[in-house]
Enzyme design. Structure first.
Site, PDB file in Angstrom:
ATOM      1  N   SER A 141     -24.619  -7.628   2.836  1.00  0.00           N
ATOM      2  CA  SER A 141     -23.325  -7.485   3.611  1.00  0.00           C
ATOM      3  C   SER A 141     -22.711  -8.818   3.833  1.00  0.00           C
ATOM      4  O   SER A 141     -23.210 -10.009   3.908  1.00  0.00           O
ATOM      5  CB  SER A 141     -23.521  -6.926   4.734  1.00  0.00           C
ATOM      6  OG  SER A 141     -22.510  -6.752   5.777  1.00  0.00           O
ATOM      7  N   TYR A 170     -28.196  -5.642  12.983  1.00  0.00           N
ATOM      8  CA  TYR A 170     -27.801  -5.217  11.767  1.00  0.00           C
ATOM      9  C   TYR A 170     -27.474  -6.486  11.031  1.00  0.00           C
ATOM     10  O   TYR A 170     -27.853  -6.735   9.771  1.00  0.00           O
ATOM     11  CB  TYR A 170     -26.189  -4.450  11.857  1.00  0.00           C
ATOM     12  CG  TYR A 170     -25.676  -4.016  10.458  1.00  0.00           C
ATOM     13  CD1 TYR A 170     -26.117  -3.043   9.716  1.00  0.00           C
ATOM     14  CD2 TYR A 170     -24.715  -4.929   9.892  1.00  0.00           C
ATOM     15  CE1 TYR A 170     -25.764  -2.836   8.435  1.00  0.00           C
ATOM     16  CE2 TYR A 170     -24.143  -4.564   8.744  1.00  0.00           C
ATOM     17  CZ  TYR A 170     -24.795  -3.665   7.738  1.00  0.00           C
ATOM     18  OH  TYR A 170     -24.387  -3.250   6.593  1.00  0.00           O
TER      19      TYR A 170
END
Length: 681
Positions: free
Chosen positions: A558, A571
């Site tokens: 990501s 996250y």
């Protein structure tokens, strides 16, 4: 079929479908059928006699009108006047092109003469196990007469071609009571004045041969069961097969990559448990259709079923080296200056007593069909040994078939394989979002796919969408479970022979401020993504190293593994963990030819399982936008002002694994439409 389909063609297709639907009648893509009739010549307006015959390739059970060759019968039969003799008959196949009617349909096969020269309106040429058992028995001619009397005539072995067509035509002419013939070392041919009569005669020959073998044959033609080769219990057998499959696939892929198929059906296990299987396997397969797909003989493990697996792997490597030497010697014994180059010395069939059969091919269907053909060969051996002695055609004749220039020409006509052909991908979280798009793209580019997702029902739907068992299999996978991950890889090994390409995509997202993030939130986030991708990569490395074929591991990381954003501690930290796993594993696995790379997406909202599960609403609240406009919001903050979709991430995975970046490892590719704060350099 359409309303314009000629009646003989409609009858031919219906007959072909019925015959091809029953494996007792013929094997997959084996045999051919034909019908003769009249049609109007569009040039002269006069009636002309035509023959429609199954063309080269294709399968009787699924034959369509487009799979038929249409030829003018007068021109086809006129070829007897220019036939140069058996030493030069290969050129006759090219001559068939001058007999085609109109556009002609499919390419005529080598068996076209067999159908056209026989004076019968309908002809079937089939490869039933029972018929081939007679054809490959040591005293097949005597047994054929005993079985059928003068209703079926023996034709000695001859390689398929124009001369065989002349032989069969002569047999029918001189034996007016005959309904067909047994072709030595090959199969059967039957005929009739109507389609119904032809089909009835074909089935009569097949069923009569079955009864003859059943009633006359001895009960245990393969000999007594040997205790050391008794099948292992199912669970132990499948576990051992899954462990051996990648090793065997790697050996079978020495010359070129292959896909695998595993079979442990009763016929295979019983054959391998019997005393005579080493002798019979060494004799090789029988019918030309068999050994073109299985090679002249299989590779057979000669250890007890419960031998230590380390010793089994060692012995398989030894046997493989011996097999390659023997195959090269076989080629050199029979090759002539005009023979095609040797295509490869690896086995197509590997037999492991107590476990089962591993078969290999250029795609899953080819590998599966090779295994099916060896089961046909086992049935033929059983029948021949029951009534006589199994005696397939000479090795030199097998070579003439295997390295026939006409077969070589057929191979040259095959379409170019897709970029990911022969590769097996396992994608985690493949039931939605980026994982689904990636599974679709990899399958579209030729890969077989293991659809691994926590949602078992949706995984099964995706596997069906991708093409079913020959293209994709589904497995319910919890990436936090070592046992579940091992099972997912075992499923891939048993379905396709191993795994070459892994996409670590499964994940969730916990979006909270630091002060509200609980230890449970942190642990859940890291257990699924950081720990889960580690476990998946570890299992992938074990299998890829065993295969010795290299491989690819791709992490869907990501932008958040690089960019620090608000309310995202769990996250972002786990994505940073995954990002460094890429670097660490690239450094460690490079010596095995395993490349490890990452893709850093951002703002993938549409189709995303994570965003649909609540992450989207939370991120929209953080940024003060409506949830349904979150994708547009993300796009506007990028340099390119473009929304990122799952398909864009899938394209990056494909680019990393399709071959053009074969010397790249340890790389992270941003797929974020341009986020300057997340630039890697």
């Amino acid at each position: 079929m359409t309303d314009a389909t000629p009646r003989p063609v409609a009858e031919l297709l219906e007959r072909s479908h019925r015959l091809g639907a029953d494996p007792r009648n013929t094997n997959y893509a084996g045999g051919n059928t034909s019908a003769k009739g009249t049609a109007t010549d569009p040039v002269t307006g006069a009636d002309i006699d035509l023959m429609w015959v199954k063309g080269s390739g294709g399968d009787l059970g699924t034959l369509t009108e487009g799979g038929l060759a249409a030829l003018r019968l007068d021109r086809l039969r006129a070829l007897t006047g220019v036939y140069p003799g058996v030493d030069h008959e290969d050129g006759m196949v090219a001559a068939f092109d001058y007999c085609l009617h109109g556009k002609g349909g499919a390419a005529p096969s080598i068996d076209t003469a067999m159908h056209g020269l026989v004076e019968a309106a309908h002809v079937d040429h089939l490869h039933p196990d029972s018929g081939i058992a007679l054809a490959c028995a040591a005293d097949g001619e005597k047994l054929t007469a005993e079985c059928f009397g003068d209703r079926v005539v023996w034709v000695p072995w001859r390689r398929p071609g124009f001369q065989l067509g002349l032989d069969i035509a002569a047999v029918k002419e001189s034996n007016p009571r005959a309904i067909g013939c047994v072709l030595g070392g090959h199969g059967i041919t039957a005929w009739g004045d109507t389609s119904e009569e032809c089909e009835r005669n074909s089935l009569d020959i097949i069923r009569t041969a079955e009864r003859f073998i059943r009633e006359r044959g001895r009960p245990e033609p393969f000999g007594a069961v040997r205790p050391q080769w008794t099948p292992l219990p199912e669970e132990e057998r499948r576990a051992r097969a899954a462990a051996l499959a990648p090793v065997i696939r790697g050996l079978a892929s020495t010359d070129r990559p292959q896909l695998g198929h595993f079979t442990d059906g009763e016929a295979v296990l019983d054959f391998l448990a019997r005393a005579e299987h080493p002798r019979l396997a060494a004799l090789g397969t029988s019918c030309p259709d068999h050994f073109l797909r299985t090679k002249v003989r299989p590779m057979v493990l000669d250890l007890p079923a419960d031998a230590p697996i380390e010793r089994v792997v060692e012995r398989l490597r030894e046997l493989h080296a011996e097999y390659r030497e023997e195959y090269r010697a076989y080629y050199e014994r029979h090759a002539t200056p005009g023979s095609p180059a040797m295509r490869g010395a690896d086995p197509a069939i590997v037999l492991v007593p107590g476990v089962g059969m591993f078969s290999f091919g250029k795609d899953k269907q080819t590998a599966r069909v090779a295994g099916e053909f060896y089961v046909n060969a086992i049935n033929v051996m059983r029948g021949a040994e029951a009534i006589s002695r199994y005696a397939p055609i000479e090795e030199s004749e097998k070579f003439r078939i295997e390295y026939w220039e006409l077969e070589e020409a057929k191979l040259r006509r095959m379409p170019k394989p897709k970029p990911l052909a022969t590769r097996v991908a396992l994608v985690t979280g493949a039931a939605s979002g980026i994982g689904l798009a990636t599974a679709r793209r990899l399958a579209a580019e030729g890969a077989c796919v293991v659809v691994a997702d926590l949602d078992a029902e949706r995984s099964a739907e995706v596997a069906r969408e991708l093409g079913g068992p020959d293209r994709a299999v589904a497995v319910a996978t919890d990436v936090t479970s070592e046992e579940a991950i091992a099972e997912a890889f075992a499923v891939g090994a048993l379905a396709f022979g191993g795994i070459d390409l892994v996409v670590n995509n499964a994940g969730i997202s916990v979006s909270k401020p630091l002060t509200e993030t609980t230890a449970a939130d942190w642990d859940l986030q890291h257990r699924i993504m950081a720990r889960g991708s580690f476990l998946v990569s570890r299992e992938a490395a074990r299998m890829m190293i065993a295969q010795a074929m290299g491989g690819d591991i791709v992490y869907i990381v990501s932008k958040n593994g690089v960019f620090a954003g608000p309310n995202n501690i769990a996250y972002g930290a786990t994505k940073a963990d995954q990002a460094h796993q890429v670097r660490l594993l690239a450094a460690e696995l490079g010596e095995h030819g395993i490349r490890v790379n990452g893709v850093n997406p951002d703002g993938v909202v549409r189709g995303s399982g994570i965003f649909a599960a609540g992450w989207g609403a939370k991120r929209a609240a953080v940024y003060g936008v409506e949830e349904e406009k979150l994708g547009e919001f993300y796009a506007q903050r990028t340099l390119l002002k473009r929304e990122v979709l799952p398909e864009h991430v899938a394209a990056a995975v494909y680019t990393l694994t399709a071959g053009d970046l074969s010397h790249t490892t340890g790389l992270h590719i941003p797929v974020d439409a341009g986020v300057a704060a997340a630039f890697l350099r």
